[in-house]
Design an enzyme around this catalytic site. Structure first.
Site, PDB file in Angstrom:
ATOM      1  N   GLU A 225       0.579  -0.749  -0.063  1.00  0.00           N
ATOM      2  CA  GLU A 225      -0.099  -0.129   0.267  1.00  0.00           C
ATOM      3  C   GLU A 225       0.711   1.754  -0.017  1.00  0.00           C
ATOM      4  OE1 GLU A 225      -1.316   3.371   3.056  1.00  0.00           O
ATOM      5  OE2 GLU A 225      -2.508   0.841   3.677  1.00  0.00           O
TER       6      GLU A 225
ATOM      7  N   GLU B 289       9.898   1.546   2.800  1.00  0.00           N
ATOM      8  CA  GLU B 289       8.379   1.188   3.322  1.00  0.00           C
ATOM      9  C   GLU B 289       8.684   0.153   4.073  1.00  0.00           C
ATOM     10  OE1 GLU B 289       6.835   3.874   2.474  1.00  0.00           O
ATOM     11  OE2 GLU B 289       8.015   4.796   2.017  1.00  0.00           O
TER      12      GLU B 289
END
Length: 204
Positions: free
Chosen positions: A87, A161
């Protein structure tokens, strides 16, 4: 089959969101159902793409906000947080918008809502704006991000991330770093989230 839908949907995004129901058929969609929802004072129409099975729901009402969301099924196989890392990673630039952090740039728009969320079984990308031009710009950025993300060609995005090892000085211990890693450390240190997670595990 999926590739056809991705490329075609990217091309027809703007007209698809502006067209009336009678035009959906020419874009490969068929109307599945239509229902008025009294408590929301909204008319909801569900369409399904004939070739891919992808569903599009149009909800019309008097709210001045124009809202768009795209949702993917992301059932997990384990607790490594892959869906959450993805995401974040897909919002780190795309084919059409090769910026490192387009999400940060979009926060300067006229949006009334701008976010992405990972749930236990799905991932959602959502935007809203009262300004029509701004709204379509945001939708264009989001769709290019989820269908053509740069992260598939840049492994460092996942490390940034997700998680990676970090060592600033040889005399120090190696530490774990990462955007999602740090975010979830904060979430899982909250008592209510610990209780919620324990309840979910006990139930399922």
């Amino acid at each position: 089959m999926s590739e056809f839908f991705f490329s075609s949907f990217s091309r027809v995004t703007r007209p698809l969101l502006k067209l009336t129901k009678k035009h959906f058929s020419s874009l490969g969609f068929e109307k599945v159902s239509e229902e008025f929802i009294p408590e929301w004072k909204s008319n909801a129409v569900l369409f399904r793409h004939r070739k891919t099975g992808a569903e599009v729901m149009s909800v019309s009402n008097n709210d001045e906000n124009k809202v768009f969301g795209i949702v993917f099924r992301t059932p997990p196989k384990d607790s490594t947080g892959i869906a959450h890392i993805l995401e974040h990673s897909v919002l780190c630039g795309s084919r059409k918008y090769p910026l490192k952090e387009p999400f940060v740039v979009m926060k300067g728009s006229l949006h009334t809502y701008l976010n992405a969320s990972t749930y236990a079984d799905r991932t959602c990308y959502k935007v809203a704006s009262t300004n029509t031009k701004d709204f379509y710009n945001l939708v264009d950025v989001y769709l290019d991000a989820v269908f053509f993300p740069r992260c598939v060609e840049d492994f460092q995005t996942f490390q940034q991330e997700g998680w990676h090892f970090e060592l600033n000085d040889s005399s120090e211990d190696i530490t774990y770093k990462g955007v999602v890693f740090n975010e979830m450390k904060g979430v899982y240190s909250q008592p209510d989230r610990i209780l919620y997670r324990a309840s979910q595990r006990a139930s399922f």
